[in-house]
Design a protein around this motif. Structure first.
Motif, PDB file in Angstrom:
ATOM      1  N   VAL A 157      40.305  34.585  44.257  1.00  0.00           N
ATOM      2  CA  VAL A 157      39.020  35.270  44.376  1.00  0.00           C
ATOM      3  C   VAL A 157      38.426  35.334  42.985  1.00  0.00           C
ATOM      4  O   VAL A 157      39.035  35.888  42.068  1.00  0.00           O
ATOM      5  CB  VAL A 157      39.181  36.686  44.972  1.00  0.00           C
ATOM      6  N   ILE A 191      42.832  38.196  43.269  1.00  0.00           N
ATOM      7  CA  ILE A 191      42.087  38.164  42.001  1.00  0.00           C
ATOM      8  C   ILE A 191      43.033  37.726  40.875  1.00  0.00           C
ATOM      9  O   ILE A 191      42.715  36.850  40.076  1.00  0.00           O
ATOM     10  CB  ILE A 191      41.473  39.546  41.682  1.00  0.00           C
ATOM     11  N   ILE A 209      34.025  50.171  44.046  1.00  0.00           N
ATOM     12  CA  ILE A 209      35.294  49.492  43.784  1.00  0.00           C
ATOM     13  C   ILE A 209      36.291  50.525  43.298  1.00  0.00           C
ATOM     14  O   ILE A 209      36.010  51.295  42.386  1.00  0.00           O
ATOM     15  CB  ILE A 209      35.104  48.310  42.809  1.00  0.00           C
ATOM     16  N   LEU A 227      34.369  48.480  48.485  1.00  0.00           N
ATOM     17  CA  LEU A 227      35.792  48.136  48.521  1.00  0.00           C
ATOM     18  C   LEU A 227      36.584  49.358  48.096  1.00  0.00           C
ATOM     19  O   LEU A 227      36.238  50.009  47.116  1.00  0.00           O
ATOM     20  CB  LEU A 227      36.088  46.968  47.575  1.00  0.00           C
ATOM     21  N   THR A 266      31.143  32.254  49.783  1.00  0.00           N
ATOM     22  CA  THR A 266      31.000  33.707  49.680  1.00  0.00           C
ATOM     23  C   THR A 266      31.169  34.314  51.069  1.00  0.00           C
ATOM     24  O   THR A 266      30.475  33.922  52.006  1.00  0.00           O
ATOM     25  CB  THR A 266      29.618  34.068  49.117  1.00  0.00           C
ATOM     26  N   LEU A 294      39.243  39.236  36.769  1.00  0.00           N
ATOM     27  CA  LEU A 294      38.321  38.506  37.643  1.00  0.00           C
ATOM     28  C   LEU A 294      37.572  37.481  36.783  1.00  0.00           C
ATOM     29  O   LEU A 294      37.138  37.786  35.680  1.00  0.00           O
ATOM     30  CB  LEU A 294      37.334  39.492  38.288  1.00  0.00           C
ATOM     31  N   ALA A 332      32.168  41.365  37.876  1.00  0.00           N
ATOM     32  CA  ALA A 332      31.812  41.921  39.183  1.00  0.00           C
ATOM     33  C   ALA A 332      30.360  42.391  39.123  1.00  0.00           C
ATOM     34  O   ALA A 332      29.886  42.818  38.066  1.00  0.00           O
ATOM     35  CB  ALA A 332      32.726  43.089  39.516  1.00  0.00           C
ATOM     36  N   THR A 341      34.222  34.107  46.702  1.00  0.00           N
ATOM     37  CA  THR A 341      33.522  35.311  46.266  1.00  0.00           C
ATOM     38  C   THR A 341      33.442  36.278  47.446  1.00  0.00           C
ATOM     39  O   THR A 341      33.183  35.858  48.576  1.00  0.00           O
ATOM     40  CB  THR A 341      32.110  34.970  45.773  1.00  0.00           C
ATOM     41  N   ILE A 342      33.700  37.558  47.152  1.00  0.00           N
ATOM     42  CA  ILE A 342      33.595  38.600  48.177  1.00  0.00           C
ATOM     43  C   ILE A 342      32.328  39.401  47.920  1.00  0.00           C
ATOM     44  O   ILE A 342      32.128  39.916  46.821  1.00  0.00           O
ATOM     45  CB  ILE A 342      34.823  39.535  48.130  1.00  0.00           C
ATOM     46  N   ILE A 377      33.209  39.146  42.757  1.00  0.00           N
ATOM     47  CA  ILE A 377      33.131  40.342  43.590  1.00  0.00           C
ATOM     48  C   ILE A 377      31.724  40.911  43.461  1.00  0.00           C
ATOM     49  O   ILE A 377      31.231  41.106  42.351  1.00  0.00           O
ATOM     50  CB  ILE A 377      34.125  41.431  43.103  1.00  0.00           C
ATOM     51  N   THR A 426      29.701  44.206  45.100  1.00  0.00           N
ATOM     52  CA  THR A 426      30.018  45.366  45.931  1.00  0.00           C
ATOM     53  C   THR A 426      29.215  46.585  45.491  1.00  0.00           C
ATOM     54  O   THR A 426      28.631  46.601  44.412  1.00  0.00           O
ATOM     55  CB  THR A 426      31.530  45.669  45.861  1.00  0.00           C
ATOM     56  N   MET A 469      41.972  47.125  43.022  1.00  0.00           N
ATOM     57  CA  MET A 469      40.912  46.170  42.697  1.00  0.00           C
ATOM     58  C   MET A 469      40.144  46.632  41.468  1.00  0.00           C
ATOM     59  O   MET A 469      39.808  45.840  40.593  1.00  0.00           O
ATOM     60  CB  MET A 469      39.955  46.007  43.876  1.00  0.00           C
TER      61      MET A 469
END
Lengths: 518, 100
Positions: free
Chosen positions: A121, A116, A129, A105, A68, A142, A146, A99-100, A124, A126, A133
């Motif tokens: 990836v 993705i 978004i 984002l 990550t 994904l 997410a 993983t981000i 996610i 976040t 993305m």
């Protein structure tokens, strides 16, 4: 299971102690065990932590598939760092299963959508978004749903170990060779680096990416060298024109100004509007314009604002310089006036996202907030707000600090036009609940003001001040009479995003949208 | 009415719709795109077809590019495009009759 805002949360998400949202302050008084990172000792003095490239930094930090990586979004739409790092990790080192974990984002991160789609990836996490993305995640591309958290929910989750950061990447406008970072003094300045602070403290490894290496020690530092493993100097960390706009201008749109004036009137009618009150406002047209009218009421009553927090922009700095606000505490800067003021103008300070909004510490700034003025994409008759999904059900927004400030403040005011184009802003059911209705107190629209029935005290304030108000249902009916009743969106079963409430419970889910057929 | 040549009404501005009508021999052929498709696509389709029906247009290829226009705007743009397509948009418009 149906949660406290009436959303059906699939049971398979409710594992490992995950609960559904049960109302604000449900977690109050509970204990958390903080997760400590596993970090390496640099006992032997090193001359410099500067390495030649991002690839070298990744190698030095033992980057491997399945990890990550975390990023922060102070460079906003000008950010190059997240894309550079992901490109180096995936294209040059051949890593996958990544993983981000980002504080947000945006459109600047469009290239990551490719990773993705390629399945490199897979996760996610976040606070926002948008752009491509948002599209690919909404299309179910994904591998895992997410996870969307507020600005306060993110440091909470990091501290609790719900997201473990293997390597944090700090986009630093300036750094020294040991990794002391600041958001000013370079060529791509962003001001506050508040969202990066918890990452640096809780990540196993920390890499600073800068385009301006300065003499040691770069002080006072936003991210400290004691947490940094490697420093990479690149040509450019971002496009300065897109990092901070020239200056956030106050709207001249008469509709915005009318709403802003009504916001100020509502604020002035409450008992919290007194010497030393505290305030946060968004940067949308009518929210920002509220500053202007508020100043008038402050002058009339001869009172001053004690402090202001938030994402900061020019008009608030202006109030500080005029001596009309005591202190400005800043987690992010939106324009050059704010960037150039932080830590320069007396009483303009920086804070971390945890200090700003984390519900699991011992009292974030939002908990002491009197007023917050916020926008909304949609608000329904239960006062639930959506700032995440568009009317087509696609992810294209950011809860940001919205749920945190709404929950912490004594008076949360949403200001929004009743309709935008053909979209009814005030509706029967928001697409996604991002801020629960029990945290929202007053709605100001261009067609009238509504007060949450949970706040009879505020209703009395408005009545005493002679401010007319109506039910939120009547505003919703007015909106539908203008634009027609919208058809319900059609969803697949697949969950593409889980929306966590700031306390870590599940507030809502976003499902994959069905292709529309006439 | 009969669509004699292709004609356009409206713009691509927000809250407007651009309506193009073209001659056809295959009844009504509708092509619709909209910024609010998921929530209002069916209503827009119904309004366009009702309006063409009221103008007694039997054969027409109609293309609507909607940018969030209200029903009244969509009706007006369809009416105008149809009248322009047979050069009847300059005078003697039947206000309160077929156009309402």
């Amino acid at each position: 299971m149906i949660n406290a805002v009436g959303r059906n949360i699939p049971d398979y998400l409710l594992k490992d102690g995950k609960e559904v949202y049960q109302g604000k302050q449900y977690m109050d008084g509970k204990y958390i065990q903080k997760a400590a990172p596993r970090t390496v000792r640099y006992e032997k003095p090193v001359e410099t932590k500067v390495v030649a490239s991002i690839v070298d930094a990744l190698k030095k930090c033992g980057a491997k598939s399945g990890m990550t990586f975390s990023f922060h979004h102070h460079l906003r739409n000008g950010d190059y760092v997240a894309n550079m790092v992901m490109e180096a990790a995936i294209r040059e080192l051949g890593l996958d299963n990544l993983t981000i974990a980002a504080s947000s984002l945006g459109d600047a991160n469009d290239p990551i959508a490719d990773y993705i789609e390629e399945g490199k990836v897979v996760g996610i996490q976040t606070s926002g978004i948008r752009g491509r993305m948002g599209d690919v995640v909404s299309q179910g591309k994904l591998k895992t749903p997410a996870i969307i958290r507020s600005h306060g929910g993110r440091p909470r989750a990091i501290e609790a170990g719900e997201v473990h950061i293997d390597i944090a990447f700090i986009a630093a406008p300036t750094s020294d060779c040991q990794g002391n970072c600041r958001g000013i003094g370079g060529k791509s300045n962003c001001g506050s680096m508040g969202y990066a602070m918890t990452d640096a403290k809780y990540a196993d490894k920390v890499v600073v990416v800068t385009d301006c290496l300065v003499d040691f020690p770069n002080y006072p530092a936003s991210v400290e060298a004691i947490d940094v493993d490697a420093v990479v100097v690149v040509e450019s960390i971002g496009n300065p024109k897109k990092i901070a706009s020239a200056a956030a201008r106050i709207s001249k749109n008469p509709r915005d100004l009318m709403m802003a004036e009504n916001v100020a009137k509502v604020i002035a009618s409450t008992p919290y509007f007194k010497e030393g009150f505290s305030f946060q406002t968004g940067v949308g047209g009518p929210s920002l314009a509220a500053n202007l009218f508020l100043e008038k009421f402050m002058d009339e009553r001869q009172i001053k604002m004690g402090w202001a927090i938030g994402g900061i922009c020019g008009p608030m700095v202006e109030l500080l310089k005029k001596g009309k606000v005591g202190k400005v505490i800043d987690v992010q800067d939106f324009d050059l006036d704010a960037v150039n003021s932080i830590n320069q103008t007396p009483n303009h300070f920086e804070m971390s996202a945890s200090q700003y909004a984390n519900p699991a510490n011992k009292g974030a700034f939002v908990n002491s907030l009197d007023f917050v003025v916020l926008a909304a994409l949609e608000i329904d008759t239960g006062f639930n707000v959506n700032v995440l999904t568009g009317s087509d059900g696609v992810l294209r927004g950011a809860p940001g600090g919205h749920p945190d400030t709404a929950a912490g403040s004594k008076c949360c005011i949403i200001v929004t036009p009743l309709i935008r184009g053909r979209m009814a802003t005030v509706c029967k059911n928001v697409v996604t609940v991002t801020t629960p209705g029990d945290c929202v107190d007053v709605l100001v629209t261009d067609y009238g003001i509504a007060v949450n029935p949970l706040r009879p005290d505020l209703i009395k304030c408005l009545d005493d001040a002679g401010i007319p108000h109506v039910t939120i249902e009547s505003l919703q009916e007015k909106a539908y009479s203008l634009v027609g009743t919208p058809d319900d969106l059609q969803w697949e079963d697949k969950v593409v995003a889980v929306l966590e409430a700031r306390d870590g419970t599940i507030l809502d889910v976003v499902r994959q949208i069905k292709p529309f057929k006439l | 009415m009969t669509i004699e040549k292709s004609a356009v009404a409206g713009t691509l501005e927000s809250s407007d719709a651009m309506v193009t009508v073209e001659p056809s021999k295959n009844g009504i052929e509708l092509e619709l795109s909209s910024s609010v498709m998921n929530q209002y696509g069916r209503q827009i389709k119904a309004v366009v077809l009702e309006t063409l029906d009221r103008l007694e247009v039997k054969n027409c290829k109609v293309t609507v590019v909607d940018k969030g226009a209200l029903d009244c705007t969509i009706k007006a743009r369809v009416e105008c495009a149809v009248f322009r397509s047979c050069d009847k948009a300059d005078k003697n418009i039947p206000w309160g009759g077929a156009v309402r």
